[in-house]
Structures are given as C-alpha cells and as structure tokens.
Scaffold this active site. Structure first.
Site, mmCIF file in Angstrom:
data_model
loop_
_atom_site.group_PDB
_atom_site.id
_atom_site.type_symbol
_atom_site.label_atom_id
_atom_site.label_comp_id
_atom_site.label_asym_id
_atom_site.label_seq_id
_atom_site.Cartn_x
_atom_site.Cartn_y
_atom_site.Cartn_z
ATOM 1 N N TRP A 1 -6.514 -1.439 3.607
ATOM 2 C CA TRP A 1 -6.936 -2.750 4.113
ATOM 3 C C TRP A 1 -7.497 -3.613 2.982
ATOM 4 O O TRP A 1 -7.373 -4.830 2.974
ATOM 5 C CB TRP A 1 -7.981 -2.548 5.214
ATOM 6 C CG TRP A 1 -8.464 -3.796 5.878
ATOM 7 C CD1 TRP A 1 -7.838 -5.002 5.953
ATOM 8 C CD2 TRP A 1 -9.695 -3.957 6.592
ATOM 9 N NE1 TRP A 1 -8.585 -5.903 6.678
ATOM 10 C CE2 TRP A 1 -9.740 -5.279 7.074
ATOM 11 C CE3 TRP A 1 -10.762 -3.100 6.875
ATOM 12 C CZ2 TRP A 1 -10.814 -5.776 7.821
ATOM 13 C CZ3 TRP A 1 -11.820 -3.599 7.627
ATOM 14 C CH2 TRP A 1 -11.846 -4.906 8.089
ATOM 15 N N ASP B 1 -2.093 4.086 4.472
ATOM 16 C CA ASP B 1 -2.118 3.336 5.726
ATOM 17 C C ASP B 1 -2.294 1.851 5.426
ATOM 18 O O ASP B 1 -3.236 1.452 4.737
ATOM 19 C CB ASP B 1 -3.282 3.830 6.595
ATOM 20 C CG ASP B 1 -3.453 3.006 7.860
ATOM 21 O OD1 ASP B 1 -2.855 3.364 8.884
ATOM 22 O OD2 ASP B 1 -4.187 1.990 7.818
ATOM 23 N N TYR C 1 -3.012 -7.079 6.575
ATOM 24 C CA TYR C 1 -3.984 -6.728 5.544
ATOM 25 C C TYR C 1 -3.721 -7.584 4.308
ATOM 26 O O TYR C 1 -2.691 -7.438 3.633
ATOM 27 C CB TYR C 1 -3.886 -5.248 5.173
ATOM 28 C CG TYR C 1 -4.315 -4.287 6.254
ATOM 29 C CD1 TYR C 1 -4.864 -4.736 7.460
ATOM 30 C CD2 TYR C 1 -4.179 -2.921 6.084
ATOM 31 C CE1 TYR C 1 -5.262 -3.847 8.456
ATOM 32 C CE2 TYR C 1 -4.585 -2.013 7.067
ATOM 33 C CZ TYR C 1 -5.114 -2.489 8.248
ATOM 34 O OH TYR C 1 -5.502 -1.594 9.219
ATOM 35 N N LEU D 1 -15.904 6.040 8.033
ATOM 36 C CA LEU D 1 -17.251 5.837 7.495
ATOM 37 C C LEU D 1 -17.993 4.741 8.242
ATOM 38 O O LEU D 1 -18.994 4.212 7.767
ATOM 39 C CB LEU D 1 -17.174 5.515 5.996
ATOM 40 C CG LEU D 1 -16.527 6.609 5.140
ATOM 41 C CD1 LEU D 1 -16.420 6.175 3.688
ATOM 42 C CD2 LEU D 1 -17.307 7.909 5.245
ATOM 43 N N LYS E 1 -25.429 3.653 2.422
ATOM 44 C CA LYS E 1 -25.897 2.551 1.575
ATOM 45 C C LYS E 1 -26.542 1.414 2.372
ATOM 46 O O LYS E 1 -27.128 0.504 1.782
ATOM 47 C CB LYS E 1 -24.741 1.999 0.738
ATOM 48 C CG LYS E 1 -23.602 1.360 1.525
ATOM 49 C CD LYS E 1 -22.482 0.932 0.584
ATOM 50 C CE LYS E 1 -21.302 0.345 1.351
ATOM 51 N NZ LYS E 1 -20.197 -0.036 0.442
#
Length: 311
Positions: A21, A53, A58, A203, A211
C-alpha cells in the site's frame, strides 16, 4: 524465510509477505522515491519474501507500477495478489465491466499476463455468493488464465463464512491481529475447506508496533481516530507490552501471534524501508510462548470482544 501453502492452490508463499500500500503512496505514507521503492522490493525478494499484496487504488496505480518494474525478469520468483473494485482513479465500483477493466489495467501496470491471486476489494455483502455477477467475472478470468486463484478481501468472520459457504473462493484476505481476533473461528473453517488465508492490517495500522500511546495525535489517514479511541488503544498497547515484556519488539510479537495460527498462509505488514522490513521478517525466526499467546487471546475475550474498536 519459512513458507506455507496458500490453501489448496498449490502456491507456496513466504509466511511474512509484503503489503505494498505504501509504494508510490505519498498521501498516506509519506514520500519515497521510485528508486528507493524498487530497491526495497528487491531487498525483500533477496531475503526470501515472495508474496506481494497490492491493489489498483494504492498510490493511484503507482504501487502496481513500481512492483512491475521491480519484478522485471523475476516473475517466476514472486506471487502477486492484487484486487479489484476500488479503482485507480479512486472510484469504487463492482460492476462486472469495471472489474474486467480494472484487471486489465493491473496486468499492464504489473507487466505480467496473469495474477496469482485476485481479490474483490471489500465488496458489498450481498455479492459474497457464487451466483453474483462479480464471482462470475472471477471464474471467467480464471478460465482465461489471467488469474490462478480468486476470492475477496474482507474485514470480518461473518464475511469469511459467507464466502466459504457460498463461493468457490480459493483465497480470502481478512483483517486479523491481536486487537481484532473475531475472525479466528472462520480462519479455522477456511483451513478445513482448503482456502488460503492472508492476514491484513496485522499491526493495527501501527499501534502494535508500540510506537503510539495514549498521548499520540495524528494527521493524514490516521486522523480518523478520536481522542477517546486513541486513549483506548493506548491502554490496550500498555496491556500487550506488560504481557510480552520488554525484551521482545512488539511488532515481532504481534506478527508471531498471527503466525501461531497455522491456518494463516501469510501475513502482509507494510514497510517504508529495509529496517522496517527486516523487523517484520524477524517474526519468521522464532515464536511466542504458548503462555503469552493464551494471555493475548484472553485479553481480547475479556477487554475487546464486546467493545467497538474501529480500525
């Protein structure tokens, strides 16, 4: 890099894939030169990553273009999964003629005559059956040799079950991570049927890297979260950290949690540079303890399952 089977397709994929992406997508991910993007993909290939992917929307098609350049002369080394329904120009349409047009554009940008996997990109629920015009298009494209396998990219176990029960999907991409474990039962059902599973948003849009915290504030695509949602996620991140300890990078633990589900074929985190990619890749080199895995599952059941946690 360890490999797994993509369901019953006969395709072997690296268990850590490459979510693309970010390539050519300055709007959502910040600037990256074309040369840097191509180099990053080449470096990923050199480590044994073979699953990539992407989608026409994108970077308005730039992601596919950059992958096509990076894969020149290496097509037999890679497994390409793209999508259709969200188009290069930002339009969303699942009309059959638009899907065919989209695939032709993807093939051209990727400089290939076939896709290993083609997914309807978060299609309407009512189209998730084998008699829909959309799945008729996918079957026709497979018969023509333009795709090797097909399915859909969805967000929930309910959508997965609809696909498993009512289509001949060989591949399903689904949102699955520590904070979004709802599809777990459907993922097991997919394995029983021989359907490959790609875990997306592994994630949680960066939260499971550790973070961000309760005080984080965002611009761009991450500005979708309210202050209350940020604080809620920040508290959950603290819980995850207390469970995994300080010696394991959170991103590695998050990916290893997903990979502990043997039904998952591959997981597709994004990476802006080789350091991030190598951090993701390191998840393939070990595993979480059963104790930590059980704690993370229990956390979801007790603290997240009945809470609205928009991604």
């Amino acid at each position: 890099m360890k490999q797994r089977s993509l369901g019953n397709t006969g395709i072997q994929v690296s268990e850590i894939g490459f979510g693309a992406w970010q390539l050519g997508n300055e709007k959502d991910w910040g600037s990256m030169t074309d040369a840097a993007a191509i180099h990053l993909v080449s470096e990923a290939l050199d480590t044994g990553c073979n699953f990539f992917d992407t989608a026409p929307n994108y970077g308005s098609g730039k992601s596919e273009e950059l992958l096509g350049k990076a894969f020149k002369g290496k097509r037999e080394q890679v497994v390409i999964s793209s999508k259709c329904g969200h188009h290069q120009n930002g339009e969303q349409s699942f009309e059959p003629e638009k899907l065919i047009e989209s695939v032709e554009g993807s093939l051209q940008r990727l400089q290939t005559d076939y896709l290993d996997s083609l997914l309807l990109h978060n299609p309407p629920f009512e189209s998730l059956n084998g008699n829909s015009p959309q799945f008729e298009v996918l079957e026709k494209l497979k018969e023509q040799g333009k795709i090797r396998a097909y399915g859909a990219s969805v967000d929930t176990g309910r959508e997965m079950n609809e696909l498993l029960n009512n289509t001949d999907s060989q591949v399903i991409e689904v949102m699955f991570n520590i904070f979004h474990q709802e599809p777990a039962a459907a993922i097991k059902a997919a394995e029983r049927k021989g359907t490959g599973v790609i875990a997306k948003v592994p994630l949680d849009s960066g939260w499971l890297t550790g973070k961000y915290d309760t005080g984080s504030r965002f611009s761009g695509i991450r500005s979708r979260w309210s202050v209350e949602e940020i604080e809620q996620r920040g508290r959950l991140v603290e819980q995850v950290r207390s469970m995994i300890g300080n010696d394991i990078p959170m991103a590695r633990a998050a990916l290893q949690f997903i990979l502990s589900h043997e039904e998952v074929s591959t997981v597709i985190p994004g990476a802006k540079d080789i350091q991030q990619f190598n951090e993701n890749r390191s998840a393939s080199e070990g595993s979480l303890s059963e104790n930590i895995i059980n704690q993370l599952r229990e956390m979801w059941h007790e603290d997240i399952q009945d809470v609205n946690l928009p991604w």
